[in-house]
Design a protein around this motif. Structure first.
Motif, short mmCIF file in Angstrom:
data_model
loop_
_atom_site.label_atom_id
_atom_site.label_comp_id
_atom_site.label_asym_id
_atom_site.label_seq_id
_atom_site.Cartn_x
_atom_site.Cartn_y
_atom_site.Cartn_z
N SER A 132 11.26 -44.94 -44.87
CA SER A 132 12.48 -45.71 -45.12
C SER A 132 13.68 -44.80 -45.44
O SER A 132 14.82 -45.22 -45.31
N LEU A 133 13.41 -43.56 -45.84
CA LEU A 133 14.50 -42.63 -46.17
C LEU A 133 15.06 -41.96 -44.92
O LEU A 133 16.27 -41.82 -44.75
N SER A 134 14.16 -41.54 -44.00
CA SER A 134 14.61 -40.76 -42.84
C SER A 134 15.01 -41.63 -41.66
O SER A 134 14.46 -41.50 -40.58
N GLU A 135 15.97 -42.53 -41.87
CA GLU A 135 16.42 -43.35 -40.74
C GLU A 135 17.16 -42.49 -39.72
O GLU A 135 17.12 -42.72 -38.54
N ILE B 283 8.91 -36.59 -59.52
CA ILE B 283 8.34 -37.93 -59.33
C ILE B 283 6.89 -38.04 -59.81
O ILE B 283 6.01 -37.32 -59.36
N SER B 284 6.68 -39.00 -60.72
CA SER B 284 5.32 -39.34 -61.18
C SER B 284 4.83 -40.49 -60.28
O SER B 284 5.51 -40.87 -59.34
N LYS B 285 3.69 -41.08 -60.63
CA LYS B 285 3.19 -42.21 -59.82
C LYS B 285 4.17 -43.39 -59.89
O LYS B 285 4.51 -43.98 -58.88
N THR B 286 4.66 -43.69 -61.10
CA THR B 286 5.64 -44.78 -61.25
C THR B 286 6.88 -44.43 -60.45
O THR B 286 7.47 -45.28 -59.78
N GLY B 287 7.29 -43.17 -60.55
CA GLY B 287 8.48 -42.69 -59.85
C GLY B 287 8.37 -42.90 -58.35
O GLY B 287 9.35 -43.25 -57.70
N LYS B 288 7.16 -42.71 -57.80
CA LYS B 288 6.96 -42.90 -56.36
C LYS B 288 7.30 -44.33 -55.95
O LYS B 288 7.95 -44.57 -54.95
N ASP B 289 6.84 -45.29 -56.78
CA ASP B 289 7.11 -46.70 -56.47
C ASP B 289 8.60 -47.00 -56.56
O ASP B 289 9.16 -47.68 -55.71
N VAL B 290 9.25 -46.43 -57.61
CA VAL B 290 10.68 -46.70 -57.80
C VAL B 290 11.48 -46.03 -56.68
O VAL B 290 12.44 -46.59 -56.16
N MET B 291 11.07 -44.83 -56.29
CA MET B 291 11.76 -44.11 -55.21
C MET B 291 11.66 -44.92 -53.91
O MET B 291 12.62 -45.03 -53.16
N TYR B 292 10.48 -45.52 -53.69
CA TYR B 292 10.29 -46.37 -52.52
C TYR B 292 11.23 -47.57 -52.59
O TYR B 292 11.90 -47.92 -51.63
N GLN B 293 11.29 -48.18 -53.79
CA GLN B 293 12.18 -49.34 -53.97
C GLN B 293 13.64 -48.94 -53.76
O GLN B 293 14.43 -49.72 -53.23
N LEU B 294 14.00 -47.72 -54.18
CA LEU B 294 15.38 -47.24 -54.01
C LEU B 294 15.75 -47.15 -52.53
O LEU B 294 16.83 -47.56 -52.12
N THR B 295 14.79 -46.66 -51.72
CA THR B 295 15.07 -46.54 -50.27
C THR B 295 15.12 -47.91 -49.59
O THR B 295 15.67 -48.06 -48.52
N ARG B 296 14.51 -48.93 -50.25
CA ARG B 296 14.51 -50.28 -49.67
C ARG B 296 15.40 -51.24 -50.48
O ARG B 296 15.24 -52.45 -50.40
N ALA B 297 16.31 -50.66 -51.27
CA ALA B 297 17.12 -51.46 -52.20
C ALA B 297 17.88 -52.59 -51.50
O ALA B 297 18.08 -53.66 -52.06
N ASN B 298 18.28 -52.36 -50.25
CA ASN B 298 19.11 -53.36 -49.55
C ASN B 298 18.39 -54.69 -49.33
O ASN B 298 19.03 -55.72 -49.18
N GLU B 299 17.05 -54.62 -49.32
CA GLU B 299 16.29 -55.87 -49.15
C GLU B 299 16.43 -56.76 -50.38
O GLU B 299 16.22 -57.96 -50.32
N ARG B 300 16.76 -56.13 -51.54
CA ARG B 300 16.89 -56.89 -52.78
C ARG B 300 18.34 -57.23 -53.11
O ARG B 300 18.60 -57.99 -54.05
N LEU B 301 19.27 -56.62 -52.40
CA LEU B 301 20.69 -56.84 -52.71
C LEU B 301 21.27 -57.98 -51.88
O LEU B 301 21.25 -57.93 -50.65
N LYS B 302 21.79 -59.01 -52.56
CA LYS B 302 22.46 -60.11 -51.83
C LYS B 302 23.91 -59.73 -51.54
O LYS B 302 24.49 -60.12 -50.56
#
Length: 389
Positions: free
Chosen positions: A196-199, A151-170
């Motif tokens: 958000s990953l360790s629920e 994970i690079s800096k961009t990767g960190k943001d995307v990884m965060y988005q991946l763990t919160r993907a359900n907020e964007r999925l209708k």
């Protein structure tokens, strides 16, 4: 060899990828993982889950067994569930990990090319596919601790988005299941990703020697001809693996290699001696393979640690620069070399120890954990390293 006597009747039972019908001594863990993932069978999204445990404690086995059972149920239902499995260690970058997910979602080269897009664009396309097909995905990332390196800096943001993907999925949903050998890996990830990953978290404890013995007995029944493994060999095999933090994979590997050694010698039984020979062979092969796999500059660092054993990062960097001059290679920066030392340390080839130096603060000193002879023997055949070895 063809006409010789064979004591192994089913080799695949001794392979690490074999999924036994019955997983011994993991009832509690099977139950917890099942409870965690079962909401998907009731058409709702399970919580994200991280499964921890040392290597060989049955984590991947349990997850795969439960995914297998879910898959059987899914085939009978109309609820679109997709089960995706990927090993972070097999991927060179976060991009290639996302491409692996895409391929398992049936996205072809035109939709997600192997290179050329930004990570965020690949992620967007993955979400679009999930939404369009209304998939409910359980995405398992094995050896998730390796993600910290990808994970690079961009990767960190995307990884965060991946763990919160359900907020964007209708439509559809995404559940992440991480399998980790390292309890401390979370320290290297973005705190937002962790929360958000360790629920849910499940820890797999080590097997005891008696448990390993029972696991081996089951494998022997399926893999070997009757009466071809001595009890004393079984006991030694379990004891050796038990000594190394209760690693069932290590125990089964030992048994397999010992069986092959016995078979090649045309012995009628696997004995204690075969187990001991197998142990030396596995250790030797593991170290040699690891050493051969390193790029040139990491090999130079290993040689520097060998020559300057017990010295600090700065002193090892000086030794490394000298080696680079000798073979006419441009040296890397001290910052990059420090990073590389940490990466090599993770593989267990070298070991670093923090030393307090009073008013001079703290420093890390490195030593080789394998014999210098193994390093010399492995590297001497390489023309570039021949002279410095």
């Amino acid at each position: 060899m063809e006409s010789g006597k064979s004591i192994i009747k089913n080799r695949k039972v001794l392979h690490f990828s074999y999924l036994p019908e019955l997983i011994l001594h993991r009832n509690e863990e099977l139950e917890k993982v099942t409870q965690s993932l079962s909401p998907i069978l009731k058409q709702s999204r399970p919580s994200n889950l991280i499964v921890y445990g040392k290597p060989g404690t049955g984590k991947t086995l349990v997850i795969k067994k439960i995914l297998d059972k879910i898959q059987q149920r899914v085939e009978k239902s109309k609820f679109p569930i997709k089960l995706i499995y990927s090993n972070a260690k097999d991927e060179a970058t976060l991009y290639s990990l996302f491409v692996s997910i895409g391929r398992q979602l049936d996205l072809d080269e035109d939709q997600i090319p192997a290179t050329g897009l930004s990570i965020s664009e690949v992620f967007k396309r993955l979400l679009k596919a999930i939404e369009k097909n209304q998939y409910n995905i359980v995405f398992v990332i094995d050896e998730i601790d390796y993600l910290a390196h990808l994970i690079s800096k961009t990767g960190k943001d995307v990884m965060y988005q991946l763990t919160r993907a359900n907020e964007r999925l209708k439509n559809g949903s995404l559940t992440l299941v991480g399998i980790s050998n390292d309890l401390t890996f979370k320290e290297r990830l973005d705190p937002r990703v962790i929360s958000s990953l360790s629920e849910e978290e499940i820890i797999f404890t080590n097997y005891s020697v008696d448990q390993l013995k029972e696991i081996l007995k089951e494998r022997i029944k399926e893999a070997f001809a009757e009466g071809t493994v001595e009890d004393s060999a079984l006991n030694l095999c379990a004891a050796m693996a038990g000594r190394e933090h209760g690693d069932a994979r290590r125990a089964i590997d030992l048994l397999r290699v010992a069986g092959e050694i016995a078979e090649r010698a045309q012995a009628s039984k696997v004995t204690e001696e075969h187990i001991r020979t197998a142990s030396s062979k596995i250790e030797e092969d593991k170290e040699t393979t690891a050493l051969q796999s390193y790029p040139l500059h990491e090999k130079l660092l290993i040689v520097a640690v060998m020559k300057a054993s017990g010295l600090s990062t700065g002193e090892i960097y000086s030794a490394y620069k000298t080696l680079c001059k000798q073979i006419r290679q441009k040296e890397l920066t001290q910052r990059r070399v420090t990073q590389m030392l940490s990466e090599i340390e993770m593989s267990g080839i070298i070991s670093g120890k923090i030393v307090h130096q009073g008013i001079h603060g703290r420093t890390k000193k490195f030593t080789l954990t394998i014999s210098p002879e193994t390093v010399k023997e492995t590297f001497k055949s390489e023309a570039t390293l021949e002279d410095i070895i």
